[in-house]
Design a protein around this motif. Sequence first.
Motif, PDB file in Angstrom:
ATOM      1  N   TRP A 241       0.857  -1.180   0.000  1.00 29.32           N
ATOM      2  CA  TRP A 241       0.000   0.000   0.000  1.00 29.32           C
ATOM      3  C   TRP A 241       0.899   1.238   0.000  1.00 29.32           C
ATOM      4  CZ3 TRP A 241      -0.538   4.503   2.525  1.00 29.32           C
ATOM      5  CH2 TRP A 241      -1.695   5.248   2.248  1.00 29.32           C
ATOM      6  N   ALA A 242       0.782   2.035  -1.051  1.00 32.74           N
ATOM      7  CA  ALA A 242       1.553   3.281  -1.147  1.00 32.74           C
ATOM      8  C   ALA A 242       0.993   4.100  -2.300  1.00 32.74           C
ATOM      9  CB  ALA A 242       3.033   2.994  -1.390  1.00 32.74           C
ATOM     10  N   PRO A 243       1.006   5.431  -2.174  1.00 33.74           N
ATOM     11  CA  PRO A 243       0.521   6.299  -3.263  1.00 33.74           C
ATOM     12  C   PRO A 243       1.578   6.459  -4.341  1.00 33.74           C
ATOM     13  CG  PRO A 243       1.226   7.642  -1.422  1.00 33.74           C
ATOM     14  CD  PRO A 243       1.380   6.219  -0.977  1.00 33.74           C
ATOM     15  N   SER A 244       1.902   5.391  -5.021  1.00 34.16           N
ATOM     16  CA  SER A 244       2.981   5.400  -6.002  1.00 34.16           C
ATOM     17  C   SER A 244       2.470   5.805  -7.380  1.00 34.16           C
ATOM     18  CB  SER A 244       3.612   4.002  -6.075  1.00 34.16           C
ATOM     19  OG  SER A 244       4.629   3.964  -7.036  1.00 34.16           O
ATOM     20  N   ILE A 245       3.170   6.733  -8.003  1.00 36.79           N
ATOM     21  CA  ILE A 245       2.852   7.202  -9.364  1.00 36.79           C
ATOM     22  C   ILE A 245       1.401   7.669  -9.444  1.00 36.79           C
ATOM     23  CG2 ILE A 245       3.232   6.744 -11.821  1.00 36.79           C
ATOM     24  CD1 ILE A 245       4.767   4.282 -11.134  1.00 36.79           C
ATOM     25  N   VAL A 246       1.016   8.576  -8.531  1.00 36.49           N
ATOM     26  CA  VAL A 246      -0.313   9.189  -8.569  1.00 36.49           C
ATOM     27  C   VAL A 246      -0.141  10.653  -8.945  1.00 36.49           C
ATOM     28  CG1 VAL A 246      -2.385   9.759  -7.256  1.00 36.49           C
ATOM     29  CG2 VAL A 246      -1.160   7.625  -6.784  1.00 36.49           C
ATOM     30  N   ALA A 247      -0.791  11.059 -10.019  1.00 35.67           N
ATOM     31  CA  ALA A 247      -0.655  12.435 -10.505  1.00 35.67           C
ATOM     32  C   ALA A 247      -1.799  13.306  -9.987  1.00 35.67           C
ATOM     33  CB  ALA A 247      -0.633  12.450 -12.027  1.00 35.67           C
ATOM     34  N   TYR A 248      -1.457  14.464  -9.437  1.00 29.78           N
ATOM     35  CA  TYR A 248      -2.444  15.458  -9.034  1.00 29.78           C
ATOM     36  C   TYR A 248      -1.736  16.814  -8.991  1.00 29.78           C
ATOM     37  CZ  TYR A 248      -0.228  15.060  -4.441  1.00 29.78           C
ATOM     38  OH  TYR A 248       0.690  15.048  -3.416  1.00 29.78           O
ATOM     39  N   ASP A 249      -2.493  17.875  -8.945  1.00 28.32           N
ATOM     40  CA  ASP A 249      -1.912  19.220  -8.971  1.00 28.32           C
ATOM     41  C   ASP A 249      -1.408  19.580  -7.579  1.00 28.32           C
ATOM     42  OD1 ASP A 249      -1.188  21.816  -9.321  1.00 28.32           O
ATOM     43  OD2 ASP A 249      -3.165  22.547  -9.940  1.00 28.32           O
ATOM     44  N   GLU A 250      -0.096  19.414  -7.360  1.00 29.63           N
ATOM     45  CA  GLU A 250       0.478  19.660  -6.040  1.00 29.63           C
ATOM     46  C   GLU A 250       0.565  21.152  -5.713  1.00 29.63           C
ATOM     47  OE1 GLU A 250       3.751  17.117  -4.771  1.00 29.63           O
ATOM     48  OE2 GLU A 250       3.536  15.965  -6.635  1.00 29.63           O
ATOM     49  N   THR A 251       0.266  22.020  -6.682  1.00 26.45           N
ATOM     50  CA  THR A 251       0.274  23.464  -6.417  1.00 26.45           C
ATOM     51  C   THR A 251      -1.097  23.955  -5.950  1.00 26.45           C
ATOM     52  OG1 THR A 251      -0.318  24.070  -8.694  1.00 26.45           O
ATOM     53  CG2 THR A 251       2.026  23.760  -8.204  1.00 26.45           C
ATOM     54  N   SER A 252      -2.099  23.082  -6.011  1.00 26.66           N
ATOM     55  CA  SER A 252      -3.460  23.459  -5.644  1.00 26.66           C
ATOM     56  C   SER A 252      -3.787  22.931  -4.249  1.00 26.66           C
ATOM     57  CB  SER A 252      -4.460  22.891  -6.660  1.00 26.66           C
ATOM     58  OG  SER A 252      -5.776  22.943  -6.154  1.00 26.66           O
ATOM     59  N   ALA A 253      -4.158  23.849  -3.346  1.00 27.53           N
ATOM     60  CA  ALA A 253      -4.520  23.441  -1.987  1.00 27.53           C
ATOM     61  C   ALA A 253      -5.742  22.529  -1.996  1.00 27.53           C
ATOM     62  CB  ALA A 253      -4.789  24.679  -1.124  1.00 27.53           C
ATOM     63  N   VAL A 254      -6.681  22.817  -2.874  1.00 31.41           N
ATOM     64  CA  VAL A 254      -7.898  21.995  -2.963  1.00 31.41           C
ATOM     65  C   VAL A 254      -7.557  20.587  -3.435  1.00 31.41           C
ATOM     66  CG1 VAL A 254     -10.114  21.720  -4.139  1.00 31.41           C
ATOM     67  CG2 VAL A 254      -9.381  23.983  -3.367  1.00 31.41           C
ATOM     68  N   ALA A 255      -6.716  20.504  -4.466  1.00 28.32           N
ATOM     69  CA  ALA A 255      -6.329  19.191  -4.993  1.00 28.32           C
ATOM     70  C   ALA A 255      -5.541  18.395  -3.953  1.00 28.32           C
ATOM     71  CB  ALA A 255      -5.510  19.354  -6.273  1.00 28.32           C
ATOM     72  N   CYS A 256      -4.653  19.054  -3.234  1.00 26.48           N
ATOM     73  CA  CYS A 256      -3.863  18.375  -2.198  1.00 26.48           C
ATOM     74  C   CYS A 256      -4.757  17.865  -1.079  1.00 26.48           C
ATOM     75  CB  CYS A 256      -2.796  19.319  -1.637  1.00 26.48           C
ATOM     76  SG  CYS A 256      -1.423  19.631  -2.766  1.00 26.48           S
ATOM     77  N   HIS A 257      -5.698  18.704  -0.649  1.00 29.39           N
ATOM     78  CA  HIS A 257      -6.627  18.283   0.411  1.00 29.39           C
ATOM     79  C   HIS A 257      -7.420  17.061  -0.031  1.00 29.39           C
ATOM     80  CE1 HIS A 257      -9.471  18.552   3.735  1.00 29.39           C
ATOM     81  NE2 HIS A 257     -10.432  18.419   2.828  1.00 29.39           N
ATOM     82  N   ARG A 258      -7.913  17.087  -1.253  1.00 28.75           N
ATOM     83  CA  ARG A 258      -8.704  15.969  -1.772  1.00 28.75           C
ATOM     84  C   ARG A 258      -7.850  14.711  -1.896  1.00 28.75           C
ATOM     85  NH1 ARG A 258     -12.785  12.975  -1.495  1.00 28.75           N
ATOM     86  NH2 ARG A 258     -13.652  12.154  -3.427  1.00 28.75           N
ATOM     87  N   PHE A 259      -6.601  14.877  -2.368  1.00 29.20           N
ATOM     88  CA  PHE A 259      -5.697  13.738  -2.523  1.00 29.20           C
ATOM     89  C   PHE A 259      -5.463  13.047  -1.184  1.00 29.20           C
ATOM     90  CE2 PHE A 259      -1.258  12.210  -2.212  1.00 29.20           C
ATOM     91  CZ  PHE A 259      -1.339  11.138  -3.091  1.00 29.20           C
TER      92      PHE A 259
END
Length: 259
Positions: A33-51
């Motif tokens: 179990w690990a979040p390996s190779i998951v793409a999301y917008d790391e510059t967006s606070a909303v995207a990070c919170h959701r991730f």
Amino acid sequence: MTAATLLKEAGYTVSIYGEAFSCTTSDVAGGQWAPSIVAYDETSAVACHRFFEILKKSFDMHKFRLGSQFGISERTNFCKRRGPSLDKAANAGIIARTRLANLPFKYLNGPGYAYSTLLVEPPIFLEKLRHDLRQNQVPFVQRKFASEADVLTLPEAIIVNCTGLGSKVLFNDLNMKPIKGQLALLKAQPALDYLYSTGRTYVFPRADHVVVGGSQEDNVDDCIPDLTTCRDIIQLAVNAFMGSSMSTIRRKPWMLRNK
């Protein structure tokens, strides 16, 4: 299988359509179990919170299913260096990370890290999901789809797309790109109860095999194993546990970057 299980638990009537329901890539995957190779917008606070919200829910749901029935167990993953994907979960407080003065191996015994994570054994986990879904009268319909129009002929009002790489053709999803990874499956060793992953290699002891990996080929979509590559993957792991500071195998394009 996971999507169908969650939908069924939420009270929906579910049907599963697919070309194959066993002997898939997922059935032989490594299983950590690990979040390996998951793409999301790391510059967006909303995207990070959701991730991280999704990440926490994923970990909790897997941990809820701990035990031999689901093939999920708590394991320590030892790393020579900090792992970027595991660090994301550790920094969010989802898993624990410990700095070690010495790794617990005979030759690979320098400083390192220990992450408290989960091992999900796909052959056990997926078979349990298949069994439970069938017990709950969920139909498995064997069918191959050729186009989006073909998918839309289904009678269901809601369709959940779990086709993975197939989305590239079915839905003209140009962002979907294949990544080929090869594994060497060695004889099971019940006494091994840890995981190891650093840089170019990882070793995940499971009930059925010791899984050794170390390749990542972007934009390659064939499923044909290469014996030379698999031998090199094993040698990378041997080199690591012998404490080699540099691999005796010359850097090759398929070798993993540090995950």
